[in-house]
Design a protein around this motif. Structure first.
Motif, short mmCIF file in Angstrom:
data_model
loop_
_atom_site.label_atom_id
_atom_site.label_comp_id
_atom_site.label_asym_id
_atom_site.label_seq_id
_atom_site.Cartn_x
_atom_site.Cartn_y
_atom_site.Cartn_z
N GLY A 9 0.82 -1.20 0.00
CA GLY A 9 0.00 0.00 0.00
C GLY A 9 0.86 1.25 0.00
N ASP A 10 0.52 2.18 0.89
CA ASP A 10 1.24 3.46 0.98
C ASP A 10 2.41 3.42 1.97
OD1 ASP A 10 -0.50 4.59 -0.85
OD2 ASP A 10 -1.88 5.30 0.71
N LEU A 11 2.72 2.26 2.47
CA LEU A 11 3.79 2.14 3.45
C LEU A 11 5.12 2.55 2.84
CD1 LEU A 11 4.58 1.15 6.32
CD2 LEU A 11 5.01 -1.08 5.28
N GLN A 12 5.82 3.46 3.51
CA GLN A 12 7.13 3.89 3.04
C GLN A 12 8.16 2.86 3.49
OE1 GLN A 12 8.28 7.79 4.37
NE2 GLN A 12 10.27 7.66 3.43
N LEU A 13 8.87 2.32 2.54
CA LEU A 13 9.86 1.28 2.83
C LEU A 13 11.10 1.88 3.47
CD1 LEU A 13 9.65 -0.85 -0.42
CD2 LEU A 13 8.66 -1.35 1.81
N PRO A 14 11.76 1.12 4.33
CA PRO A 14 13.02 1.61 4.90
C PRO A 14 14.09 1.68 3.82
CG PRO A 14 12.42 -0.55 5.81
CD PRO A 14 11.36 -0.17 4.84
#
Length: 172
Positions: A9-14
């Motif tokens: 989804g909209d999760l910002q990856l590390p």
């Protein structure tokens, strides 16, 4: 380390360096804990968690179960189990608090202090050999400062003992 291709989804990856730091930290801690566990079991017949509990009590004399759970970051049920094992071995005593009838006090016994004294030299040797010899004094200062900040940041969250207990559902 790369993140598998999942729909997040909209999760910002590390960032890759964040992942590398995280996995290096968790692997190093796991390896160190494994060696510490081996040493503590061989020399004192206790686990790393039991050693942490005894060390906390060795400094304080006695603490409530809640204080112990928050100090060693352990679940209530797990702590109750570990405290029972330590009590059965004669390393601690448990009893009601005179100040709060809901609280249980845990106190270290002379045998518990003797066990700490027996395993502590080996514990120091293992940590010296595996941790302190791998870093310079300046690196150690940075590591201490960094991990202290991380610990303090995480401890800003409510303690685990303050979290509501999950209710068991019927059949599970």
């Amino acid at each position: 380390m790369t993140v598998p291709d999942f729909d997040l989804g909209d999760l910002q990856l590390p960032e890759p360096r964040q992942l590398e730091a995280y996995f290096a930290l968790t692997e190093a801690v796991s390896l160190l804990e494994h060696h510490v566990e081996q040493q503590l079991r061989a020399e004192g017949g206790i686990s790393n968690v039991q050693f942490q509990l005894l060390m906390a009590l060795n400094g304080a004399g006695q603490l409530t179960m809640t204080q112990l759970a928050d100090g060693v970051v352990y679940s209530r049920s797990g702590l109750t189990y570990q405290a029972a094992l330590l009590e059965k071995a004669g390393l601690v005593t448990r009893g009601p608090s005179p100040d709060d009838e809901r609280a249980t006090l845990v106190a270290i016994t002379p045998k518990g202090r003797e066990t700490v004294g027996k395993v502590l030299p080996g514990h120091i040797e293992v940590t010296r050999r595996l941790l302190y010899e791998a870093v310079s004094p300046a690196d150690l200062d940075r590591l201490r400062a960094t991990m202290s900040r991380v610990r303090d940041h995480i401890r800003e969250e409510p303690p685990r003992s303050a979290a509501p207990r999950r209710r068991r559902t019927a059949g599970g």
